[in-house]
Design an enzyme around this catalytic site. Sequence first.
Site, PDB file in Angstrom:
ATOM      1  N   LYS A   1       8.246 -25.963  24.956  1.00 40.98           N
ATOM      2  CA  LYS A   1       8.343 -24.830  23.916  1.00 40.98           C
ATOM      3  C   LYS A   1       9.157 -25.027  23.044  1.00 40.98           C
ATOM      4  O   LYS A   1      10.354 -25.780  22.788  1.00 40.98           O
ATOM      5  CB  LYS A   1       9.209 -23.540  25.055  1.00 40.98           C
ATOM      6  CG  LYS A   1       9.363 -22.205  24.216  1.00 40.98           C
ATOM      7  CD  LYS A   1       9.676 -21.286  25.143  1.00 40.98           C
ATOM      8  CE  LYS A   1      10.254 -20.070  24.604  1.00 40.98           C
ATOM      9  NZ  LYS A   1      11.042 -19.248  25.748  1.00 40.98           N
TER      10      LYS A   1
ATOM     11  N   HIS B   1      10.663 -22.706  20.663  1.00 40.63           N
ATOM     12  CA  HIS B   1      11.467 -21.681  20.056  1.00 40.63           C
ATOM     13  C   HIS B   1      12.176 -21.312  21.373  1.00 40.63           C
ATOM     14  O   HIS B   1      12.011 -21.697  22.562  1.00 40.63           O
ATOM     15  CB  HIS B   1      10.749 -20.737  19.685  1.00 40.63           C
ATOM     16  CG  HIS B   1       9.626 -20.000  20.587  1.00 40.63           C
ATOM     17  ND1 HIS B   1       8.610 -20.767  20.833  1.00 40.63           N
ATOM     18  CD2 HIS B   1       9.881 -18.743  21.124  1.00 40.63           C
ATOM     19  CE1 HIS B   1       7.720 -20.018  21.752  1.00 40.63           C
ATOM     20  NE2 HIS B   1       8.611 -18.995  21.916  1.00 40.63           N
TER      21      HIS B   1
END
Length: 156
Positions: free
Chosen positions: A42, A44
């Site tokens: 991921k 963010h």
Amino acid sequence: RIECDMIFGPAYKGITLAAAVAMRMAELGYDLPFAYNRKEVKDHGEGGVIVGKKFQDREKIAIIEDVITAGTAIRAVLPLLKSQADVDITALIISVDRMEKGKGELSAVQEVKNDFGIDVYSIVTIEDIIDAIKNGVIPGMEYLDKMLEYRKNYGV
């Protein structure tokens, strides 16, 4: 009495197992944090591939998983854990030891011990389940012949 500082649950089934163990240990008065991995990184928010407690060098980690079949998942997760910090994997806890051959003639559990020096603890084995069915402790007599045939073909 497995020595560990935290629990790690590999995605996906290990996540809920690690969370459940950490919660139960907290109820018993033990501070045993947990972490798990995402299948994809991921970029963010919290980011990264590991969610939960951040690893620290020399930390003792117990991995919890549902089963080992060929040991593929554990072989994939070990480099991931070691890439986060210089951690010590003290145990692999599995719900069921299916007692299957790994990549060779040894069981996947035996291979984990031989290849990585990690002790594997299971709650039950396939033999425990077969015995419980034979003795009428649990239902499943209709599956017994298939289970025995499977053990004959793939078991150690």
